[in-house]
Motif scaffolding. Sequence first.
Motif, mmCIF file in Angstrom:
data_model
loop_
_atom_site.group_PDB
_atom_site.id
_atom_site.type_symbol
_atom_site.label_atom_id
_atom_site.label_comp_id
_atom_site.label_asym_id
_atom_site.label_seq_id
_atom_site.Cartn_x
_atom_site.Cartn_y
_atom_site.Cartn_z
ATOM 1 N N TYR A 32 -5.933 9.425 5.698
ATOM 2 C CA TYR A 32 -6.592 8.332 4.988
ATOM 3 C C TYR A 32 -5.853 8.006 3.695
ATOM 4 O O TYR A 32 -5.617 6.838 3.382
ATOM 5 C CB TYR A 32 -8.038 8.743 4.705
ATOM 6 N N SER A 33 -5.473 9.025 2.941
ATOM 7 C CA SER A 33 -4.805 8.790 1.660
ATOM 8 C C SER A 33 -3.417 8.179 1.849
ATOM 9 O O SER A 33 -2.972 7.383 1.015
ATOM 10 C CB SER A 33 -4.715 10.072 0.845
ATOM 11 N N GLU A 34 -2.726 8.523 2.934
ATOM 12 C CA GLU A 34 -1.428 7.898 3.209
ATOM 13 C C GLU A 34 -1.594 6.411 3.504
ATOM 14 O O GLU A 34 -0.796 5.588 3.050
ATOM 15 C CB GLU A 34 -0.737 8.595 4.375
ATOM 16 N N TYR A 35 -2.643 6.062 4.249
ATOM 17 C CA TYR A 35 -2.915 4.648 4.513
ATOM 18 C C TYR A 35 -3.214 3.904 3.220
ATOM 19 O O TYR A 35 -2.708 2.814 2.983
ATOM 20 C CB TYR A 35 -4.084 4.478 5.479
ATOM 21 N N LYS A 36 -4.053 4.481 2.382
ATOM 22 C CA LYS A 36 -4.417 3.817 1.129
ATOM 23 C C LYS A 36 -3.213 3.673 0.198
ATOM 24 O O LYS A 36 -3.051 2.654 -0.460
ATOM 25 C CB LYS A 36 -5.542 4.575 0.419
ATOM 26 N N THR A 37 -2.358 4.675 0.141
ATOM 27 C CA THR A 37 -1.150 4.599 -0.671
ATOM 28 C C THR A 37 -0.252 3.479 -0.177
ATOM 29 O O THR A 37 0.283 2.697 -0.966
ATOM 30 C CB THR A 37 -0.394 5.938 -0.633
ATOM 31 N N ALA A 38 -0.082 3.388 1.136
ATOM 32 C CA ALA A 38 0.746 2.337 1.713
ATOM 33 C C ALA A 38 0.157 0.956 1.442
ATOM 34 O O ALA A 38 0.890 0.005 1.146
ATOM 35 C CB ALA A 38 0.916 2.561 3.210
ATOM 36 N N VAL A 39 -1.153 0.826 1.511
ATOM 37 C CA VAL A 39 -1.795 -0.466 1.238
ATOM 38 C C VAL A 39 -1.536 -0.893 -0.201
ATOM 39 O O VAL A 39 -1.180 -2.043 -0.463
ATOM 40 C CB VAL A 39 -3.317 -0.394 1.508
ATOM 41 N N ILE A 40 -1.706 0.027 -1.130
ATOM 42 C CA ILE A 40 -1.494 -0.290 -2.542
ATOM 43 C C ILE A 40 -0.041 -0.697 -2.784
ATOM 44 O O ILE A 40 0.246 -1.645 -3.503
ATOM 45 C CB ILE A 40 -1.886 0.905 -3.429
ATOM 46 N N GLY A 41 0.899 0.031 -2.172
ATOM 47 C CA GLY A 41 2.312 -0.253 -2.400
ATOM 48 C C GLY A 41 2.796 -1.546 -1.779
ATOM 49 O O GLY A 41 3.639 -2.238 -2.340
ATOM 50 N N VAL A 42 2.257 -1.904 -0.632
ATOM 51 C CA VAL A 42 2.787 -3.051 0.100
ATOM 52 C C VAL A 42 2.003 -4.338 -0.143
ATOM 53 O O VAL A 42 2.473 -5.414 0.188
ATOM 54 C CB VAL A 42 2.865 -2.717 1.608
ATOM 55 N N ARG A 43 0.827 -4.243 -0.748
ATOM 56 C CA ARG A 43 -0.042 -5.421 -0.902
ATOM 57 C C ARG A 43 0.651 -6.590 -1.600
ATOM 58 O O ARG A 43 0.481 -7.736 -1.208
ATOM 59 C CB ARG A 43 -1.304 -5.044 -1.648
ATOM 60 N N GLY A 44 1.431 -6.349 -2.609
ATOM 61 C CA GLY A 44 2.093 -7.427 -3.343
ATOM 62 C C GLY A 44 3.249 -8.053 -2.595
ATOM 63 O O GLY A 44 3.668 -9.170 -2.904
ATOM 64 N N PHE A 45 3.770 -7.362 -1.603
ATOM 65 C CA PHE A 45 4.945 -7.844 -0.891
ATOM 66 C C PHE A 45 4.626 -8.443 0.473
ATOM 67 O O PHE A 45 5.266 -9.381 0.908
ATOM 68 C CB PHE A 45 5.958 -6.709 -0.711
#
Length: 64
Positions: A32-45
């Motif tokens: 779950y935390s890996e998914y959330k980290t990826a969402v935060i990192g990629v959201r702007g791009f």
Amino acid sequence: MDYLEFIREREEKREFWVAYAERILVNPKATYSEYKTAVIGVRGFDPGLAERLDQKKGRPPSYG
């Protein structure tokens, strides 16, 4: 920092986060935390990729 350096850094970050997010999407053991980290990192791009990541929940964290 000049504009070209800013653009270069932003492109490097975009490449990193998109590659990380795609790697998390295909990993069946992603947490779950890996998914959330990826969402935060990629959201702007890439908002579409962030939405796909947000729909998958991943394994819940195990504390123990």
